[in-house]
Design an enzyme around this catalytic site. Structure first.
Site, PDB file in Angstrom:
ATOM      1  N   ARG A  76      45.765  69.189  51.774  1.00 56.91           N
ATOM      2  CA  ARG A  76      47.181  69.156  51.377  1.00 56.91           C
ATOM      3  C   ARG A  76      47.965  70.133  52.238  1.00 56.91           C
ATOM      4  NH1 ARG A  76      47.839  70.330  45.231  1.00 56.91           N
ATOM      5  NH2 ARG A  76      46.750  68.372  44.970  1.00 56.91           N
ATOM      6  N   ARG A 145      52.152  77.814  44.870  1.00 56.69           N
ATOM      7  CA  ARG A 145      51.989  76.554  45.615  1.00 56.69           C
ATOM      8  C   ARG A 145      53.253  76.238  46.422  1.00 56.69           C
ATOM      9  NH1 ARG A 145      48.078  73.253  43.118  1.00 56.69           N
ATOM     10  NH2 ARG A 145      46.460  74.573  42.251  1.00 56.69           N
ATOM     11  N   LYS A 229      47.190  78.299  39.083  1.00 57.88           N
ATOM     12  CA  LYS A 229      48.239  77.867  40.012  1.00 57.88           C
ATOM     13  C   LYS A 229      49.615  78.351  39.548  1.00 57.88           C
ATOM     14  CE  LYS A 229      47.537  73.439  38.766  1.00 57.88           C
ATOM     15  NZ  LYS A 229      47.728  72.009  38.561  1.00 57.88           N
ATOM     16  N   LYS A 231      53.961  77.654  40.257  1.00 61.02           N
ATOM     17  CA  LYS A 231      54.861  76.703  40.918  1.00 61.02           C
ATOM     18  C   LYS A 231      56.312  77.159  40.829  1.00 61.02           C
ATOM     19  CE  LYS A 231      51.639  73.002  40.226  1.00 61.02           C
ATOM     20  NZ  LYS A 231      51.348  71.649  39.773  1.00 61.02           N
ATOM     21  N   CYS A 451      49.757  59.087  39.947  1.00 56.53           N
ATOM     22  CA  CYS A 451      48.904  60.029  40.688  1.00 56.53           C
ATOM     23  C   CYS A 451      47.805  59.248  41.411  1.00 56.53           C
ATOM     24  CB  CYS A 451      48.307  61.043  39.723  1.00 56.53           C
ATOM     25  SG  CYS A 451      46.966  60.349  38.755  1.00 56.53           S
ATOM     26  N   CYS A 457      39.984  61.035  43.006  1.00 53.06           N
ATOM     27  CA  CYS A 457      40.102  62.232  42.180  1.00 53.06           C
ATOM     28  C   CYS A 457      38.948  62.334  41.190  1.00 53.06           C
ATOM     29  CB  CYS A 457      41.428  62.246  41.432  1.00 53.06           C
ATOM     30  SG  CYS A 457      41.538  63.720  40.420  1.00 53.06           S
ATOM     31  N   CYS A 496      44.496  61.056  34.167  1.00 51.15           N
ATOM     32  CA  CYS A 496      43.956  62.027  33.211  1.00 51.15           C
ATOM     33  C   CYS A 496      45.112  62.913  32.758  1.00 51.15           C
ATOM     34  CB  CYS A 496      42.815  62.839  33.842  1.00 51.15           C
ATOM     35  SG  CYS A 496      43.352  64.312  34.717  1.00 51.15           S
ATOM     36  N   CYS A 500      49.438  65.244  37.149  1.00 51.55           N
ATOM     37  CA  CYS A 500      49.906  65.471  38.518  1.00 51.55           C
ATOM     38  C   CYS A 500      51.174  64.688  38.861  1.00 51.55           C
ATOM     39  CB  CYS A 500      48.804  65.153  39.514  1.00 51.55           C
ATOM     40  SG  CYS A 500      47.358  66.203  39.271  1.00 51.55           S
TER      41      CYS A 500
END
Ligand code: HEM
Ligand code: SF4
Length: 583
Positions: A76, A145, A229, A231, A451, A457, A496, A500
């Site tokens: 990414r 991120r 993470k 953001k 996603c 994934c 899931c 995302c």
């Protein structure tokens, strides 16, 4: 909601905390394992690799019992505000063919993902990206991120320029400082990145009441980086293209009557990820925290990061995002803790106009005589497949016209700095490559997101990207059947509950629970300022029509003039919908 009674500090730290501690500031075991002739990293290596911008995955369609999995790496990029210069785009295009699976994906945080890169090719891929002025550093992992900002390249609206500039500066401020990334991928050669703003450099060094970890190679993060993470988005009043309520921190640029930057409104504590069946995990929208003058903005961002660094839950990773700290402490306590690291009181939040969902597709004036063009891309996938040859078209346009691009939070691409005289030629190239104009695409499809899920994934329990178009076609048919042929709303889908594609801020969302099974969420605001709620815990996809025909019929009958589907569901309430429809 279940709140743990044991304070996080006395509970055992999670496994990942030990991996960070042993990593010597993001070096090991990635550096050593990269030299081994293997197809995959160890468990510790996988965790650490994320900080370098890569996830190890395997193609789940190719799993055979007893055989080694078909491993490859997802990579990414980090591109604050979604900015991608033409040279970098052409490098990524080449790398996707040379080392990847021939497709490029625009992510929901304005970055690119390459899929299918083999371990042995990872170093060549990353070093080529860095040498083209790109980076993958901290695109994943327990750090700040990719910083988002509205993708519109307006040249006559200074607030947009400020949002982009500060997104870049905050990305610099919070970049890991350990030299690990350049040692591992470029044999120690420091990248030829742009100069950092001196104010950012000074702010990074400034230690206010313990906001920095003294004598650490990582002055802001320290040995353990963040609990999870983190953001950040920077936007302008009225523009919610960045989904600001889903971020740990969102800043809103405030200017004076002359258009000069004065400061920022600050929101904190948003986050969407959750786990099925775990009540203590939930999506949460960010709260207004206050206002900060521009001279103090870096100190305030650092103070919020330091609060999460020192008080976030490091024992249970499902509960370690900053949103849980804000929820459990309440905004008052959170604000006063932040004020300790900030060294002064935070000023009150300033009034703001209502936010709008904006996607900037099609042809637009840039404000300096030039144009920008937003191309709608289904789930962000840039590929050549049958009659649809977007990858070839973009390569041709970027090569011929040398255009920079901005990636959007809705997984689309904006090309900008286009001379008016080139408009028809660009239209023709797109048409010849089978790319529809945004106004030719059903808005239900155009504004939807899914996603990646299966097959790449590892966390996916069911399909998302591959299933979304057929599902949207079925929804469109159903809307036509109940007499709402022109109706549209924001639809999002994930494989899931991690979320995302930000499903919990969609008017209608499907969140995978198992093969062909989805949790159904309804009722978020069409401008993403209110969360959706669970309508059905588990729905078999085969029952989509049976469930939604009565729901859409009720909507048609009872909606107020101009009311959107999400607002309707919220106003009447999901209980009333259950009652009316018998679902
Ligand atoms: C526990 C929580 C989460 C985990 C473990 C997780 C893990 C992952 C993984 C493995 C991928 C790569 C999938 C692939 O490309 O095949 C991914 C993609 C992504 N995730 Fe997450 N994720 C989580 C939550 C979230 C949330 C809440 C957001 C945003 C609100 C988010 C944003 C993204 C983005 C932007 C991508 C790129 C893919 C795309 O464009 O759809 N993630 N995540
Ligand atoms: S939402 Fe789940 S299935 Fe989809 S990409 Fe994220 S982690 Fe994978």
């Amino acid at each position: 909601m279940v709140i743990s009674s044991t304070p996080p500090s006395v509970r055992k730290p999670s496994k990942v905390e030990g991996i960070k501690e042993r990593s010597n500031f993001l070096r090991e075991p990635v550096a050593s394992e990269l030299l081994l002739d293997t197809n995959a990293f160890s468990e510790d290596g996988i965790q650490l690799l994320k900080f370098h911008g890569s996830y190890q995955q395997d193609n789940r369609d190719n799993r055979v019992r007893g055989q080694e999995k078909d491993y490859s790496m997802m990579l990414r990029t980090r591109s604050p505000g979604g900015f991608v210069p033409p040279e970098l785009y052409l490098t990524i295009d080449r790398l996707s063919d040379e080392y990847g699976n021939h497709t490029i994906r625009v992510t929901t945080r304005q970055a690119f993902q390459l899929h299918g890169v083999l371990k042995k090719n990872l170093k060549a891929t990353i070093s080529a990206i860095v040498k083209s002025m790109g980076s993958t550093l901290s695109a994943c992992g327990d750090v700040n991120r990719n910083v988002m900002s509205p993708p519109a390249p307006f040249k006559n609206r200074p607030e947009y320029e400020y949002a982009r500039t500060y997104a870049n500066h905050i990305a610099d401020l919070l970049t890991p400082q350990s030299g690990a990334y350049y040692e591992v991928w470029l044999d120690g050669e420091k990248a030829i990145t742009g100069e950092e703003d001196p104010e950012v450099v000074a702010a990074r060094k400034r230690n206010i009441n313990g906001s920095n970890i003294e004598d650490s190679p990582e002055p802001i993060y320290g040995t353990y980086y963040l609990p999870r993470k983190f953001k950040i988005a920077v936007t302008v009043p009225g523009d919610n293209s960045v989904d600001l309520f889903s971020q740990d921190i969102s800043l809103v640029v405030l200017t004076n009557d002359q258009g000069e930057l004065e400061g920022f409104n600050v929101y904190a504590g948003g986050g969407l990820g959750r786990t099925h069946g775990k009540e203590e995990t939930f999506p949460r929208i960010a709260d207004p925290i206050g206002y900060v003058a521009k001279a103090d903005v870096y100190d305030l961002v650092k103070a919020i990061v330091a609060t999460q660094r020192d008080y976030g839950d490091r024992s249970d990773r499902r509960h370690s995002r900053m949103k849980y700290l804000v929820e459990e402490w309440g905004v008052e306590k959170f604000r006063s803790k932040v004020e300790e690291y900030f060294g002064k009181a935070i000023e009150p939040f300033k009034p703001l106009p209502e936010f709008k969902f904006l996607n900037y597709l099609g042809w637009n004036e840039q404000g300096d005589g030039k144009l920008f063009y937003g191309i709608s891309i289904q789930n962000g996938r840039i590929k050549d497949e049958n009659g649809f040859r977007l990858k070839a078209a973009l390569k041709k346009i970027v090569t011929k016209f040398n255009l920079p691009m901005l990636l959007t939070p809705s997984q689309n691409v904006l090309l900008y700095n286009i001379e008016k005289s080139d408009r028809q030629r660009i239209n023709r190239i797109l048409r010849e490559h089978g790319i529809e104009r945004p106004d030719q695409i059903d808005p239900l499809v155009r504004d939807s997101m899914a996603c990646p899920a299966l097959p790449t994934c590892g966390l996916a329990t069911t399909e998302a990207e591959r299933a979304s178009l057929p599902i949207l076609t079925r929804i469109r048919l159903l809307l036509e059947k109940v007499g709402l042929p022109n109706e549209s709303f924001i639809f999002r889908m994930t494989g899931c509950p991690n979320g995302c594609a930000r499903p919990y801020l969609a008017e209608f969302a499907l969140v995978g629970t198992g093969p062909n099974m989805y949790q159904v969420w309804l009722g978020a605001a069409p401008n993403q300022t209110r969360l959706a709620k669970v309508f059905i815990e588990k729905m078999n996809l085969d029952d989509l029509e049976a469930v939604f025909e009565p729901v859409f019929t009720y909507f048609k009958k009872e909606r107020q003039a101009g009311e959107s589907f999400g607002d309707f569901c919220d106003r009447v309430g999901l209980d009333a919908i259950h009652q009316f429809t018998g679902v």
